[in-house]
Design a protein around this motif. Structure first.
Motif, PDB file in Angstrom:
ATOM      1  N   ILE A   1       0.849  -1.185   0.000  1.00 53.78           N
ATOM      2  CA  ILE A   1       0.000   0.000   0.000  1.00 53.78           C
ATOM      3  C   ILE A   1       0.889   1.240   0.000  1.00 53.78           C
ATOM      4  CG2 ILE A   1      -1.698   1.298   1.335  1.00 53.78           C
ATOM      5  CD1 ILE A   1      -2.860  -1.280   2.268  1.00 53.78           C
TER       6      ILE A   1
ATOM      7  N   LEU B   1      -1.559   6.215   1.543  1.00 52.32           N
ATOM      8  CA  LEU B   1      -2.757   5.445   1.860  1.00 52.32           C
ATOM      9  C   LEU B   1      -2.596   4.674   3.159  1.00 52.32           C
ATOM     10  CD1 LEU B   1      -4.123   3.972  -1.468  1.00 52.32           C
ATOM     11  CD2 LEU B   1      -4.788   6.023  -0.252  1.00 52.32           C
TER      12      LEU B   1
ATOM     13  N   GLU C   1       1.559   1.971  -6.487  1.00 54.82           N
ATOM     14  CA  GLU C   1       1.486   3.404  -6.779  1.00 54.82           C
ATOM     15  C   GLU C   1       0.844   3.634  -8.142  1.00 54.82           C
ATOM     16  OE1 GLU C   1       2.081   5.955  -4.980  1.00 54.82           O
ATOM     17  OE2 GLU C   1       3.511   5.431  -3.408  1.00 54.82           O
TER      18      GLU C   1
ATOM     19  N   ASP D   1      -1.183   1.582  -9.715  1.00 53.80           N
ATOM     20  CA  ASP D   1      -2.587   1.198  -9.608  1.00 53.80           C
ATOM     21  C   ASP D   1      -3.403   2.343  -9.018  1.00 53.80           C
ATOM     22  OD1 ASP D   1      -4.382  -0.766 -10.277  1.00 53.80           O
ATOM     23  OD2 ASP D   1      -4.336  -1.741  -8.319  1.00 53.80           O
ATOM     24  N   LEU D   2      -2.815   3.034  -8.049  1.00 57.91           N
ATOM     25  CA  LEU D   2      -3.478   4.182  -7.426  1.00 57.91           C
ATOM     26  C   LEU D   2      -3.706   5.283  -8.458  1.00 57.91           C
ATOM     27  CD1 LEU D   2      -4.491   5.563  -4.828  1.00 57.91           C
ATOM     28  CD2 LEU D   2      -2.162   6.390  -4.482  1.00 57.91           C
ATOM     29  N   GLN D   3      -2.703   5.508  -9.313  1.00 59.58           N
ATOM     30  CA  GLN D   3      -2.817   6.527 -10.357  1.00 59.58           C
ATOM     31  C   GLN D   3      -3.895   6.151 -11.373  1.00 59.58           C
ATOM     32  OE1 GLN D   3       0.973   7.159 -12.254  1.00 59.58           O
ATOM     33  NE2 GLN D   3       2.041   7.383 -10.313  1.00 59.58           N
TER      34      GLN D   3
ATOM     35  N   GLY E   1      -7.410   4.681  -8.727  1.00 63.16           N
ATOM     36  CA  GLY E   1      -7.740   5.101  -7.374  1.00 63.16           C
ATOM     37  C   GLY E   1      -7.611   3.982  -6.364  1.00 63.16           C
ATOM     38  N   PRO E   2      -7.937   4.270  -5.104  1.00 56.95           N
ATOM     39  CA  PRO E   2      -7.653   3.352  -4.003  1.00 56.95           C
ATOM     40  C   PRO E   2      -8.785   2.412  -3.658  1.00 56.95           C
ATOM     41  CG  PRO E   2      -8.404   5.401  -3.129  1.00 56.95           C
ATOM     42  CD  PRO E   2      -8.458   5.547  -4.630  1.00 56.95           C
TER      43      PRO E   2
ATOM     44  N   LEU F   1      -7.605  -1.072  -2.921  1.00 61.11           N
ATOM     45  CA  LEU F   1      -6.684  -1.120  -1.792  1.00 61.11           C
ATOM     46  C   LEU F   1      -7.422  -0.925  -0.471  1.00 61.11           C
ATOM     47  CD1 LEU F   1      -3.794   1.008  -3.304  1.00 61.11           C
ATOM     48  CD2 LEU F   1      -3.770  -1.439  -2.903  1.00 61.11           C
TER      49      LEU F   1
ATOM     50  N   LYS G   1      -7.677   9.313  -4.637  1.00 63.53           N
ATOM     51  CA  LYS G   1      -6.858   9.545  -5.825  1.00 63.53           C
ATOM     52  C   LYS G   1      -6.627  11.044  -6.024  1.00 63.53           C
ATOM     53  CE  LYS G   1      -6.591   8.197 -10.700  1.00 63.53           C
ATOM     54  NZ  LYS G   1      -7.276   7.499 -11.792  1.00 63.53           N
TER      55      LYS G   1
END
Length: 660
Positions: free
Chosen positions: A405, A409, A596, A598-600, A603-604, A607, A624
């Motif tokens: 993570i 986050l 990171e 995947d977050l871009q 979004g989270p 996660l 995000k």
């Protein structure tokens, strides 16, 4: 005022049942049921500026009207409208009453779908409002369910205005002043009844801040409460050299650092509450063994809970290399003579129990529990983890997670825990080589696999669906199984999928683990699964259907031995985002970099969604785009706890609202 929604006008038994589907039963729950989006119908567009078909708000004057009969015996009312820039036609079908309030020379606001044909603008059945009543404004859009319309929810919320206007402030005054926050009552009122976009923006910011503040303060409060629990310090902690002798391989620097952090926790007066975060295949289990060894050396017991029988069995076999069969026992649903095991644990004759959720059953009690380890924490609900840690007061807790993570986050997801991170691969492990296989290269890939099967290696094939769907053109696991079995007739090909019983899955996974099956065709049930060193090739079909973190987790099933491993990704007409994910997979084995990315990309949600932490969901926060706000709230909460400000009333309110 009656607190149930049944007290509101227009809500009878059937409508109330529909609200219940949204977990809305009381007026307070409705008040804090925020819109999912807002549609600004008050932003007027000039007719001449419309160049793409979409919904628009317009200010027009009606210039012409004609009525005609069209196909099917229907009646069409056609109006020609104009503004200062251009004209358009407005059409109504079988709407005879429309001329009662939409007529020539009238001035109106209208809102609706505009279509464009050869430069001609047409609006079908728009919403209409006379000019002197004002523009439409901003309309909240709520999450709906069968039996409920957006209008139903708006009407219900409108009856709660007085309750909203009387909401009391819950944030500490210093925070409200420091961040110049809109009053809570005004913010909730504005999100349901926004007067303009600027007010709505300020309201959202205030309510997002409040969500993050409550969550961060709850996590800090948990951490503080745990730190005040009394427990015996461990005085007989083994040296690093003694721990190193437990293993037949050399521990990495990251593993040794994590072990040192755990030993420091165990030597302190407060219970450990630590997350061991490591990429797939990074050697978290070795660190868990070291932690268990420290506890057992001090005469205490250890409980390790895994999400599946397969993982529990795997941990048991790994721990068996370092602990005797008298010290170590396995407890799962299929364990025979459970009572004898319960008795041995209750008397302290057994030092370590490894199992599934069977561990949290009331029948199992420990003589002197010192450490609780949970593997893949996100697979357990908060009540399960709480039940395990409550087997003893002030027990040390170690959580292992293979879902990296990003740091920002982690402030939200694991804010109540200390974090140890393992990034280095075990000594001798080679990075997995990942390739995107286009259709023209598919046969060559199958030939490559045949060569490796001939060398005694094993292969995974993954498909995203269990059976064929007419709606989505995917190669299902069952069809893929038939294809692969025909392609490699001299090898044992096995199939495992989510519709099988736990016993069936265990049997097939063990066949693969023991080498009786050389190829395993599977759905994502192997995402978190057994450790098979001889499995060196992972083929993920339709990779465009999987998320980036999911692809990385599945890839981690290979690369467990000292030889070179490969991951092949196939895709059918992947879009831009899917190609972006595939490109990231082919160039990186770093789970943290992938997290990171995947977050871009999306979004989270994944996660955060996987962790049932017992705290309220984030209704408005988009991590995000709200990362800077996360950081600000984190710093504010940290400063507040370190200050001398009295926050007892706030914490008391917080405890009444949440699972702490």
């Amino acid at each position: 005022m009656d607190d149930t929604l049944l007290s509101l006008r227009g809500i009878g038994k059937r409508k109330y049942q529909a609200f219940q589907k949204l977990s809305l039963q009381t007026i307070d729950q409705l008040v804090f049921y925020y819109p999912k989006a807002h549609l600004n119908k008050g932003r007027i567009t000039a007719l001449a500026d419309i160049d793409i078909a979409d919904k628009y708000a317009l200010e027009v004057t009606v210039r012409q009207f004609e009525k005609s009969r069209i196909k099917g015996g229907r009646t069409m009312h056609k109006f020609i409208v104009e503004d200062d820039t251009a004209s358009a036609q407005v059409l109504f079908i079988n709407t005879p009453f429309i001329t009662n309030y939409f007529h020539v020379d009238g001035h109106y606001y209208i809102y609706g779908q505009v279509s464009i044909d050869a430069g001609k603008l047409t609006i079908f059945h728009p919403e209409i409002r006379p000019y002197d009543e004002g523009a439409f404004g901003i309309e909240p859009k709520y999450g709906l369910t069968d039996g409920l319309s957006n209008k139903d929810i708006r009407n219900a919320v409108a009856q709660c205005r007085e309750r909203i206007e009387n909401l009391t402030e819950v944030l500490p005054p210093s925070i409200v002043a420091k961040r110049h926050l809109m009053a809570r009552s005004k913010a909730v009122l504005a999100i349901h009844f926004p007067s303009d976009e600027e007010v709505l923006k300020d309201a959202k910011w205030r309510l997002k801040y409040e969500e993050l503040f409550h969550l961060q303060m709850a996590l800090r409060h948990r951490k503080l409460r745990v730190s005040k629990m009394a427990r015996a310090q461990l005085d007989n902690l083994p040296s690093d050299a003694e721990i190193a002798q437990l293993f037949s391989f050399q521990l990495t620097g990251d593993q040794m650092r994590a072990i040192s952090e755990i030993k420091l926790d165990m030597a302190s007066a407060m219970p450990m509450n630590r997350l061991l975060q490591g990429d797939v295949g990074s050697g978290k289990t070795a660190v868990a063994i070291a932690a268990a060894y420290c506890v057992v050396q001090n005469g205490l017991q250890v409980a390790l809970m895994a999400p599946t029988e397969i993982l529990a069995q795997q941990h048991y076999e790994t721990f068996s290399k370092c602990f005797s069969s008298d010290q170590l026992k396995l407890l799962t649903a299929s364990t025979k003579d459970k009572q004898a095991l319960y008795d041995a644990v209750a008397t302290g004759a057994v030092s370590i129990v490894i199992g599934t959720h069977a561990i949290i059953q009331n029948a199992l009690s420990f003589a002197n529990l010192g450490l609780v380890i949970t593997d893949e924490q996100h697979r357990f609900g908060v009540n399960q983890r709480k039940a395990l840690s409550e087997k003893a007061h002030g027990v040390d807790v170690l959580v292992m997670s293979a879902t990296p993570i990003p740091r920002t986050l982690s402030l939200i997801v694991y804010g109540d825990m200390a974090i140890s991170t393992i990034k280095q691969l075990p000594v001798g492990r080679l990075p997995i080589k990942t390739h995107y296989i286009r259709p023209a290269k598919y046969e060559a890939m199958l030939d490559f696999i045949a060569e490796h099967l001939a060398q005694g290696e094993q292969v995974y094939f993954v498909a995203p669906l269990i059976e064929e769907s007419d709606k989505i053109d995917l190669v299902a696991a069952e069809q893929l199984y038939c294809t692969i079995a025909a392609r490699y007739p001299t090898y044992q090909v096995a199939l495992v999928h989510g519709k099988m019983s736990a016993e069936q899955k265990n049997e097939i996974m063990n066949q693969f683990k023991n080498g009786k099956a050389q190829v395993l065709v599977s759905t994502t049930v192997i995402e978190v699964g057994v450790d098979v060193p001889q499995a060196t090739i992972m083929v993920i079909t339709h990779a465009e259907r999987f998320g980036l973190s999911q692809l990385h987790q599945m890839r981690g099933r290979v690369g467990r031995g000292s030889g070179q491993s490969y991951c092949f990704l196939t895709a059918k007409a992947p879009g831009k985002v899917a190609l972006e994910r595939i490109a990231m997979m082919t160039k990186s084995n770093d789970g943290f970099a992938i997290a990171e990315k995947d977050l871009q990309i999306r979004g989270p949600g994944e996660l955060l969604g996987v962790r049932q932490h017992g705290l309220p969901e984030l209704k408005l926060v988009d991590l995000k785009s709200d990362i800077d706000l996360v950081k600000s709230v984190y710093e504010d909460c940290k400063a507040l706890f370190e200050s001398s400000e009295d926050i007892a009333d706030y914490l008391s309110w917080l405890e009444s609202q949440m699972v702490l």
